[in-house]
Design an enzyme around this catalytic site. Sequence first.
Site, PDB file in Angstrom:
ATOM      1  N   CYS A  91       1.019  -1.032  -0.042  1.00  0.00           N
ATOM      2  CA  CYS A  91       0.096   0.223  -0.061  1.00  0.00           C
ATOM      3  C   CYS A  91       0.562   0.732  -0.123  1.00  0.00           C
ATOM      4  O   CYS A  91       0.773   2.117  -0.241  1.00  0.00           O
ATOM      5  CB  CYS A  91      -0.887   0.058   0.599  1.00  0.00           C
ATOM      6  SG  CYS A  91      -2.363  -1.306   1.315  1.00  0.00           S
ATOM      7  N   HIS A 359      -8.765   3.716  -1.881  1.00  0.00           N
ATOM      8  CA  HIS A 359      -7.096   3.331  -2.290  1.00  0.00           C
ATOM      9  C   HIS A 359      -6.257   2.507  -3.023  1.00  0.00           C
ATOM     10  O   HIS A 359      -6.329   1.212  -3.302  1.00  0.00           O
ATOM     11  CB  HIS A 359      -7.806   2.718  -0.844  1.00  0.00           C
ATOM     12  CG  HIS A 359      -6.044   2.374  -0.378  1.00  0.00           C
ATOM     13  ND1 HIS A 359      -5.224   2.254  -0.887  1.00  0.00           N
ATOM     14  CD2 HIS A 359      -5.576   1.111   0.359  1.00  0.00           C
ATOM     15  CE1 HIS A 359      -3.786   1.640   0.006  1.00  0.00           C
ATOM     16  NE2 HIS A 359      -4.007   0.531   0.361  1.00  0.00           N
ATOM     17  N   CYS A 389       0.267   1.945   6.382  1.00  0.00           N
ATOM     18  CA  CYS A 389       0.173   1.413   6.892  1.00  0.00           C
ATOM     19  C   CYS A 389       0.633   0.355   6.051  1.00  0.00           C
ATOM     20  O   CYS A 389       0.125   0.576   4.708  1.00  0.00           O
ATOM     21  CB  CYS A 389      -1.063   0.866   7.615  1.00  0.00           C
ATOM     22  SG  CYS A 389      -2.560   0.707   6.696  1.00  0.00           S
TER      23      CYS A 389
END
Length: 403
Positions: A91, A359, A389
């Site tokens: 991510c 996202h 994260c």
Amino acid sequence: MTDAYIYDAIRTPRGKGRKDGSLHEVTALRLSAVALNALKERNNLDGHAVEDVIWGNVTQVGEQGACLARTAVLASDLDEAIPGLSINRFCASGLEAVNLAANQIMGGAGDAYISGGVEAMSRVPMGSDGGAIAVDPSIAMDGYFVPQGISADIIATEYGFTRDQADAMAVESQRRAKAAWDDNRFAGSIVPVNDVNGLTILGHDEFMRPATDMQSLGALNPSFKAMGEVMPGFDKVAMLKYPHLEKINHIHHAGNSSGIVDGSAAILVGNKEFGIKYGLTPRARIRQTAKIGTDPTIMLTGPVPVTQKILAESGMNISDLDLFEVNEAFASVVMRFEQAFDVDHDLVNVNGGSIAMGHPLGATGAMIIGTLLDELERRDLNTGLATLCIGSGMGAATIIERV
């Protein structure tokens, strides 16, 4: 050491990551080329203007495979002498691309880079690349692997966050995102995605659900309860590692977790000489970057230790930072960050986040850098932190300051 500056930051709108999403017919290659071309045109880049394109994308298979970064350069209007590097830090890939570019410049390896990332989640589904961390028993069992949603619920359980708190944060994210769009706060950085005839396919984040309220969220069932408690019983795996937990409190669902979307983002990073050559004014200096590994089971707590690390390495305190972008992968991730540093939520994700807008894995890190910079300028503030994260237990962070 040479300073690295941000000269420009753009992103596409985020399209729903489903077959009925506006960007479903647009490949990751095309989304990448849109972003690269926008930076080239906005900044009058010609020839071998940048040393490299460092491009994050997470699911590197199929049409997102085979060094998508280099393919995107060839599909764009950039000079073919510019190479391309695809990276994957899950991510945080888009943020890590920016950090790598900045650190290359600081070390004297080139005057400028284009960095950022892409993810076409409607076309290349998350997890379709497999991966030993989840499927190879030799590592999954020894590492007490659980899916990220379970990890988010472990954070909620460990640190005492309730379903109502998570839902309230999600409602606020939606409200802030709508207010930002209504106030045209993204206007200077959004690049619409057009078709071959120049007609706009998407010019606005389409995942947003501004009518979301506590009642509508309250009607949703926890998304990870069944996989935790019934099949295949990941709660028991987690409690083998954390025996002090009597049970996992499953508070996350589709409404207080990040949305699956398509999109790309790009940041132009260069030294002072690059700006002088192209007549560009730097908008911010990348003051510090950091990354760290963390517990791979709870997995998503990385923003806390990586922020501690970046503050120590920069000689700063949390109070020295004016604004924060903490990726809203799940509500508990942001709440844990705010709890750990006693940060006022009024300073965190002030224009909404991934719960509201989605996202796009490989692009999000670059997107939040751009959002942070835009908002620092809008409020006439100085310094901000972006952090995410990361799957498998990692964290990444960047501190920028206006110049």
